[in-house]
Design a protein around this motif. Structure first.
Motif, short mmCIF file in Angstrom:
data_model
loop_
_atom_site.label_atom_id
_atom_site.label_comp_id
_atom_site.label_asym_id
_atom_site.label_seq_id
_atom_site.Cartn_x
_atom_site.Cartn_y
_atom_site.Cartn_z
N THR A 187 0.84 -1.21 0.00
CA THR A 187 0.00 0.00 0.00
C THR A 187 0.88 1.26 0.00
N ASP A 190 2.05 1.76 -3.50
CA ASP A 190 0.99 2.20 -4.40
C ASP A 190 0.57 3.64 -4.12
N ASP A 191 0.40 3.99 -2.86
CA ASP A 191 -0.05 5.33 -2.50
C ASP A 191 0.11 5.53 -1.00
N ARG A 193 -0.03 8.12 0.97
CA ARG A 193 -1.00 8.96 1.70
C ARG A 193 -2.30 8.20 1.93
N ALA A 194 -2.73 7.47 0.90
CA ALA A 194 -3.94 6.67 1.06
C ALA A 194 -3.71 5.55 2.07
N ALA A 195 -2.49 5.03 2.10
CA ALA A 195 -2.17 3.97 3.06
C ALA A 195 -2.33 4.49 4.49
N ALA A 196 -1.77 5.67 4.75
CA ALA A 196 -1.88 6.25 6.10
C ALA A 196 -3.34 6.50 6.45
N ALA A 197 -4.11 6.97 5.46
CA ALA A 197 -5.53 7.25 5.71
C ALA A 197 -6.30 5.97 6.00
N ALA A 198 -5.76 4.82 5.57
CA ALA A 198 -6.43 3.54 5.83
C ALA A 198 -5.90 2.90 7.12
N VAL A 200 -2.56 2.45 7.96
CA VAL A 200 -1.27 1.75 7.85
C VAL A 200 -0.17 2.63 8.50
#
Lengths: 316, 239
Positions: A187, A190-191, A193-198, A200
């Motif tokens: 993750t 791949d992205d 910022r999106a990982a942190a928002a999910a 991770v």
């Protein structure tokens, strides 16, 4: 039999088969060549744990590799420790180095991270060059024993040691791919910022990956003083280690542990062949040429080519 | 006060530019708040401050009565604060199903693989992506990417979802699909902040509307009343 167990049994069987084949050949040079190929398999698999899995390109391979080699030099000189203990210590030292480097640099992204890792090798090399106890710029010698335990031939022992390390490295990499850590690293690649928002914990996972990757590179470098009998900073910190590990992985494919294994085996076999038939200076030329070809024609490496070919087969 | 989100005096500057200035806003549990404003009014900066992407801001942000200062984005997500992005940001190497398992595998405590996959499947069914569970995001349409983004955000059953322009670029019927999803999610008790330019959607969805202009909240209240105020008409609708 579960998939991980099947893989580990397969790796062990492949290892035993390799030893038997080389025993049949019974040539000292074969052990040497095998050692170098396996060393690059381990370096490439280790490099891919950070670069392939999380997308952070590390230009500091030589630093971790040399840190492992110099750990052996220092521990042998100071405490006369056994090589096996030195290998474990090198893993810890280079792992800690990876953790420290990660802590300082992993807030950087892209090319800035890569430049920071490259500078690590320069800093460490300067340190060793100015450290007389470690041999300084003139280097350090290591006395090789004649044999080791059940191995009558020390070259065979070094080969088997590197074989175990390389297979262990592959097993670790395959384990990461299947694990929560592997999912998290994917993750991040791949992205981020999106990982942190999910949810991770991106920095923590990157630090773990840097420590594991660095530790494995250090273990790859630990037997080098015994392999070469003499080690100087230019050889230990050579950019060749960094370029080879990267190129081999990119040529094989970064999508999993198989890519670096294929790339390292093919390319370092080619290099070893060229060393005895053409010139030892031709090594980097071969790597450079093959890498340019792959970047132009198959940017996803050999694995990417195989997958594309299979995909065409499926749709036909 | 029992607000799920309580923002007091929120300010953010970039060099000499003031993006947010003295924003005060509360969201009650299960509430549907609409947030509108012209481009550059500070809506996305507001989201990024709340989600932890811009931690160095002025003011206080309380989430379920807990100050968020010093918490990283992933720690805020784990507390139950979910967000979507203006442009969908799927994990492209993972399948649609794996995308939705991510927040579940990284929750505290993490769900075991089998449980995470079962719950992710239920989320995909809810948004209508169950048939595409094993596809990769590159094969999804724009509306499906938005649904995937929502499925990933709702999977951990957040207390608050910030939906940042999830309807941008969608057709009339696709907007309705996303609206239905957000209503259903809100029906389960999740408070939603909807940031949107599609006025039809925001007036249909919001129980309360706040309007940002040039980094300030100029008005807040019942959607119809807010949209009819002269300041909003002048600043936002340009009439």
């Amino acid at each position: 039999m579960s998939r991980p167990l099947r893989l580990n049994v397969g790796l062990a069987a492949a290892g035993v088969a390799l030893i038997l084949i080389l025993r049949l050949i019974d040539n000292d040079y074969a052990w040497y060549t095998g050692y170098v190929i396996l060393q690059y398999v381990l370096l490439a698999v280790a490099w891919n744990i950070l670069a392939g899995y999380s997308g952070y390109v590390n230009f500091g391979t030589a630093a971790f590799f040399a840190a492992g080699a110099y750990t052996t030099i220092l521990l042998t000189k100071a405490l006369n420790l056994d090589l096996l203990v030195c290998v474990l210590a090198a893993g810890l030292v280079s792992g800690a180095l990876g953790l420290g480097m990660g802590w300082l640099t992993l807030r950087l992204r892209g090319v800035y991270f890569s430049i920071a890792t490259l500078s690590l090798a320069v800093v460490l090399q300067t340190l060793v060059v100015n450290w007389p106890y470690a041999g300084g710029s003139s280097g350090a010698y290591t006395m090789r024993p004649q044999g080791y335990a059940v191995f009558g031939n020390y070259s065979e022992f070094l080969f088997v040691l590197m074989l175990v390390l390389a297979l262990g490295g592959i097993a670790v990499a395959a384990g990461i791919e299947r694990s929560r850590l592997g999912l998290g690293l994917a993750t991040i690649r791949d992205d981020e910022r999106a990982a942190a928002a999910a949810g991770v914990p991106t920095l923590r996972l990157k630090l773990i990956a840097t420590a594991i990757s660095g530790g494995m590179m250090g273990m790859a470098g630990a037997p080098l003083p015994y392999y070469a009998s003499y080690l100087n900073p230019e050889a230990a910190f050579s950019l060749t280690h960094t370029i080879n590990a990267m190129a081999m992985t990119l040529i094989g494919g970064t999508q999993g542990w198989v890519g670096p294994v294929i790339g390292a085996t093919l390319l370092s076999t080619l290099q070893q062949g060229a060393t005895v038939t053409i010139s030892s200076a031709g090594n980097l030329l071969i790597v450079g040429g093959v890498l340019i070809l792959f970047v132009m024609l198959a940017p996803k490496g050999i694995l990417g080519l195989i997958r594309a070919w299979r995909g065409r087969g499926d749709t036909a | 006060m029992n607000a799920v989100l309580d923002v007091r005096g929120l300010g953010k500057t970039f060099g000499g530019f003031t993006a947010l200035n003295g924003i005060a806003l509360t969201v009650a549990p299960g509430e549907r708040l609409g947030l509108v404003g012209p481009n550059g009014s500070g809506k996305s900066t507001f989201v990024n401050c709340i989600a932890g992407d811009f931690p160095d801001h002025a003011g206080v942000v309380l989430f379920r009565n807990r100050p968020l200062a010093g918490l990283k984005p992933h720690e805020r997500a784990r507390l139950g604060l979910s967000r979507t992005f203006q442009l969908p940001r799927p994990f492209r190497s993972l399948t649609v199903l794996e995308n939705v398992t991510v927040p579940l595998r990284f929750s505290v405590p993490p769900l075991p693989v089998a449980d995470a996959r079962a719950r992710a499947r239920a989320c995909l069914e809810r948004v209508g992506l169950q048939d595409k569970a094993h596809s990769h995001p590159h094969s999804l349409t724009q509306v499906d990417l938005r649904k995937l983004e929502l499925a990933r955000a709702l999977a951990p059953e957040p207390a608050l979802l910030i939906a940042d322009e999830v309807m941008a670029g969608l057709s009339h019927s696709e907007v309705d699909q996303i609206l239905d999803l957000l209503f259903a999610l809100n029906g389960d008790g999740t408070a939603v902040i909807m940031i949107e330019h599609v006025m039809r959607a925001i007036t249909a969805f919001s129980q309360r509307l706040a309007v940002f202009v040039a980094g300030r909240k100029i008005v807040e209240g019942d959607p119809q009343t807010v949209l009819a105020t002269p300041e909003v008409e002048a600043a936002y609708l340009g009439t």
